[in-house]
Design a protein around this motif. Sequence first.
Motif, short mmCIF file in Angstrom:
data_model
loop_
_atom_site.label_atom_id
_atom_site.label_comp_id
_atom_site.label_asym_id
_atom_site.label_seq_id
_atom_site.Cartn_x
_atom_site.Cartn_y
_atom_site.Cartn_z
N TRP A 138 13.47 17.02 -4.31
CA TRP A 138 13.94 16.92 -5.68
C TRP A 138 12.81 17.20 -6.68
N VAL A 139 11.56 17.01 -6.24
CA VAL A 139 10.41 17.30 -7.11
C VAL A 139 10.42 18.76 -7.56
N VAL A 140 10.90 19.66 -6.70
CA VAL A 140 10.96 21.09 -7.03
C VAL A 140 12.39 21.54 -7.28
N GLY A 141 13.25 20.59 -7.67
CA GLY A 141 14.61 20.92 -8.08
C GLY A 141 15.56 21.27 -6.96
N CYS A 142 15.29 20.78 -5.75
CA CYS A 142 16.11 21.14 -4.60
C CYS A 142 16.73 19.90 -3.94
N THR A 143 17.70 20.16 -3.08
CA THR A 143 18.38 19.08 -2.37
C THR A 143 17.41 18.46 -1.38
N TYR A 144 17.29 17.15 -1.41
CA TYR A 144 16.28 16.46 -0.62
C TYR A 144 16.88 15.84 0.64
N ARG A 145 16.05 15.56 1.59
CA ARG A 145 16.48 14.90 2.81
C ARG A 145 16.93 13.48 2.47
N GLY A 146 18.12 13.13 2.88
CA GLY A 146 18.70 11.84 2.53
C GLY A 146 19.83 11.97 1.53
N HIS A 147 19.94 13.12 0.88
CA HIS A 147 21.07 13.36 -0.02
C HIS A 147 22.33 13.57 0.82
N PRO A 148 23.48 13.10 0.36
CA PRO A 148 24.71 13.27 1.14
C PRO A 148 24.95 14.74 1.49
N GLY A 149 25.38 14.97 2.73
CA GLY A 149 25.67 16.33 3.18
C GLY A 149 27.16 16.55 3.34
N GLY A 150 27.52 17.77 3.73
CA GLY A 150 28.93 18.10 3.90
C GLY A 150 29.64 18.09 2.56
N ARG A 151 30.80 17.49 2.55
CA ARG A 151 31.56 17.32 1.31
C ARG A 151 31.77 15.83 1.13
N ALA A 152 31.15 15.26 0.12
CA ALA A 152 31.12 13.80 -0.02
C ALA A 152 31.14 13.39 -1.48
N ARG A 153 31.62 12.19 -1.73
CA ARG A 153 31.58 11.63 -3.07
C ARG A 153 30.17 11.17 -3.38
N VAL A 154 29.75 11.36 -4.62
CA VAL A 154 28.41 10.98 -5.04
C VAL A 154 28.48 10.30 -6.39
N ARG A 155 27.41 9.57 -6.72
CA ARG A 155 27.30 8.96 -8.05
C ARG A 155 27.09 10.02 -9.11
N ASN A 156 26.23 10.99 -8.78
CA ASN A 156 25.94 12.06 -9.73
C ASN A 156 25.62 13.35 -8.99
N VAL A 157 25.88 14.46 -9.64
CA VAL A 157 25.51 15.77 -9.13
C VAL A 157 24.11 16.10 -9.65
N LEU A 158 23.45 17.07 -9.02
CA LEU A 158 22.11 17.49 -9.42
C LEU A 158 22.23 18.70 -10.34
N GLY A 159 21.59 18.64 -11.50
CA GLY A 159 21.90 19.53 -12.61
C GLY A 159 21.72 21.01 -12.42
N GLY A 160 20.77 21.44 -11.58
CA GLY A 160 20.52 22.87 -11.43
C GLY A 160 21.57 23.61 -10.64
N ASN A 161 22.45 22.89 -9.98
CA ASN A 161 23.52 23.47 -9.16
C ASN A 161 24.70 22.54 -9.28
#
Length: 328
Positions: free
Chosen positions: A143-166
């Motif tokens: 996430w430091v470089v604006g990317c999906t980080y290890r530990g972020h939900p994978g597949g298709r899943a409900r999340v609290r928030n989406v990440l803004g660049g995508n």
Amino acid sequence: MSTDISVVVCVYTEDRWEDILAAVSSVRAQSLAALETLLVVDHNAALLDRLAGEYKECAATGEVRVLANAGPRGLSAGRNTGVAAARGSVIAFLDDDAVAERDWLRHFAVAYEDPRVLAVGGRTLPLWESGRRPAWFPEEFDWVVGCTYRGHPGGRARVRNVLGGNASFRRSAFDVAGGFASGIGRDGDRRPLGCEETEFCIRLTRARPDAVLLVDDRAVIHHRVPAARERFGYFRTRAYAEGLSKALVARSAGAGKGLESERRYTTRVLPAGVGRGLRDAVLGRPGGAGRAGAIVAGVAAAAGGFVVGSVRARRGAALFSAVEGTAP
């Protein structure tokens, strides 16, 4: 598939000229055509004129439109400008230094067939300028470089928030919750703050408790990571800035909602990452000790930023405001 999607790309510097052109080209090559691409220029007259000339023919058809940020300098106001001008029922955001895979918008559109869905994010992969990930750089901190980080939900899943660049939002989300908050997100190359999308998503689900926010990791973009961001100095600075931003979010949304995802991340994902790094170090694998050390340093920097940000917020020195509405 009838979902009409406007794509907003916020830009601010001519230094990213080739990246901007590549981002727009990736949108124009989508398997599900975008209704339009909006390039929102952040208070840079030279870049505004240059882009207007580059896309003069596309502007005539409405395929690509170039707009000036109508609000204060910064990413949040740029996004709000794009939302206000967009004609689509769904508005997607793409970073100006990223390219989307061909089916990016198609995967977003499928998710919006469920009327409860108000936001959909995707997966962002790093394109390292050096050609490969630095051995010391932990995936848990992508996430430091604006990317999906290890530990972020994978597949298709409900999340609290989406990440803004995508990310994408149904237009009605902005009618309900207003726009992105000013004074919290990035402002060009200044201190790399963030979390404006986190704050917005929390505000959205408070306004609409039945709202569904999803991540679909098939909606992929590739984000360029310049050499300057592959260095430990940037890593530490970005982690500190994230702590500052999280303090603002926690003050706005409350520590419970504002930090619920971060608690799992810091108590489960990061300790596991340290363990993997130390194991690799014992086994003689390159970068193991560096990754473990970087995780510890990143946590310390973020924690320091959070403490400083919390003190400033309590004193009223670091406040931000949400835009009440962005629909025309």
